[in-house]
Design an enzyme around this catalytic site. Structure first.
Site, PDB file in Angstrom:
ATOM      1  N   HIS A  96       0.868  -1.173   0.000  1.00  0.00           N
ATOM      2  CA  HIS A  96       0.000   0.000   0.000  1.00  0.00           C
ATOM      3  C   HIS A  96       0.908   1.228   0.000  1.00  0.00           C
ATOM      4  O   HIS A  96       2.138   1.072  -0.015  1.00  0.00           O
ATOM      5  CB  HIS A  96      -0.990  -0.020   1.166  1.00  0.00           C
ATOM      6  CG  HIS A  96      -0.375   0.047   2.544  1.00  0.00           C
ATOM      7  ND1 HIS A  96       0.570  -0.866   2.986  1.00  0.00           N
ATOM      8  CD2 HIS A  96      -0.569   0.909   3.593  1.00  0.00           C
ATOM      9  CE1 HIS A  96       0.911  -0.576   4.236  1.00  0.00           C
ATOM     10  NE2 HIS A  96       0.255   0.503   4.619  1.00  0.00           N
ATOM     11  N   ASP A 100       5.318   5.038   5.240  1.00  0.00           N
ATOM     12  CA  ASP A 100       6.379   4.158   5.746  1.00  0.00           C
ATOM     13  C   ASP A 100       6.522   2.897   4.886  1.00  0.00           C
ATOM     14  O   ASP A 100       7.238   1.969   5.261  1.00  0.00           O
ATOM     15  CB  ASP A 100       6.137   3.793   7.221  1.00  0.00           C
ATOM     16  CG  ASP A 100       4.765   3.196   7.486  1.00  0.00           C
ATOM     17  OD1 ASP A 100       3.799   3.570   6.803  1.00  0.00           O
ATOM     18  OD2 ASP A 100       4.664   2.339   8.388  1.00  0.00           O
ATOM     19  N   ASP A 190       0.483  -4.416   6.433  1.00  0.00           N
ATOM     20  CA  ASP A 190      -0.244  -3.807   7.548  1.00  0.00           C
ATOM     21  C   ASP A 190      -1.635  -4.410   7.764  1.00  0.00           C
ATOM     22  O   ASP A 190      -2.502  -3.765   8.359  1.00  0.00           O
ATOM     23  CB  ASP A 190      -0.340  -2.289   7.348  1.00  0.00           C
ATOM     24  CG  ASP A 190       0.973  -1.600   7.681  1.00  0.00           C
ATOM     25  OD1 ASP A 190       1.925  -2.297   8.087  1.00  0.00           O
ATOM     26  OD2 ASP A 190       1.048  -0.362   7.536  1.00  0.00           O
TER      27      ASP A 190
HETATM   28 ZN   LIG Z   1      -0.131   1.247   6.598  1.00  0.00          ZN
END
Ligand SMILES: [Zn+2]
Length: 250
Positions: A96, A100, A190
């Protein structure tokens, strides 16, 4: 035609509140967590799954996350440890586009970017609650070359499968690496952050659709169990310290 080596590239660390790591679970305390990307040497090319954060960008837009990153923890520094230079990277696969996970792409202008098309759209025109997460758009240049991740499963290269796992963001993908005679490696980015949140099926406070996020978490947990895969947690300091770090490889 296969995966030759896999390296985990250290990108340094950031601080967020525990209540953002485990959404609506208990009180908050600051937690320092690791950020890393995954370099895959394959007979078809040199691939990077995510690219970490850029310290200057975080200091400018999210200084409260107290970024720590040495020169050696930048993408050029980490590639050098593995015997490569930035121009050797042929493609970046973005799980994504949170800052970060894409910040290191400022060093990789020639690499093709593989990403979900809706993910790119959300990054460029974010909702208010997504704005800070998409603070780094450096990968998006007039000359950027994109390939779109589409569908439930993308057969990216021999031994590399990308799995659609939306919810944390609108177009989130995870990566599964399979090699003969070796335990599969599952990088679920994530979908969830830590061992604690994996075990308890908790999702992060940052999300686009919490129900879809939870469904994605259950999907990757089932897959990991069925394949007896090694799960690489993305933002867990204890887990990170137990992994091999570049220049050591898998
Ligand atoms: Zn993320």
């Amino acid at each position: 035609m296969s995966v030759k080596n896999v390296w985990l590239l250290d990108s340094g660390s950031l601080v967020i509140d525990h209540s953002h790591i485990a959404w609506n679970i208990g009180p908050g305390d600051p937690v320092r967590f690791p950020v890393y990307s995954v370099l895959v040497e394959h007979s078809d090319g040199l691939f990077l799954f995510d690219s970490g954060f850029d310290k200057g960008t975080v200091e400018e837009f999210l200084a409260f996350e107290l970024p720590e990153q040495t020169e050696e923890q930048t993408i050029p520094g980490q590639l050098e440890k593995c015997g490569f230079k930035p121009s050797d990277v042929t493609a970046v696969i973005n799980s994504h586009l949170h800052f970060d996970h894409c910040g290191g792409q400022r060093h990789l202008p020639d690499a093709t970017t593989w990403v979900d098309r809706d993910e790119l759209r959300h990054c460029l025109v974010p909702e208010g609650f997504e704005r800070l997460g998409y603070a780094d758009k450096v990968f998006h240049r007039p000359d950027s070359t994109y390939r779109w991740l589409e569908g439930e499963e993308v057969d990216f290269a021999d031994g590399i499968r990308l799995l659609r796992t939306p919810g944390h963001t609108v177009g989130h993908y995870s990566m599964l690496i399979e090699r003969d005679g070796q335990k599969p490696m599952l990088f679920c980015a994530d979908v969830t952050y830590t061992q604690e949140t994996w075990d308890n099926e908790w999702i992060a406070g940052f999300h686009n659709d919490p129900t879809a996020n939870l469904e994605s978490l259950r999907k990757v947990k089932h897959l990991a169990e069925r394949l007896d895969a090694q799960v690489f947690l993305t933002h867990d300091m204890n887990a990170w310290e137990s992994y091999r770090h570049a220049p050591d490889s898998y």
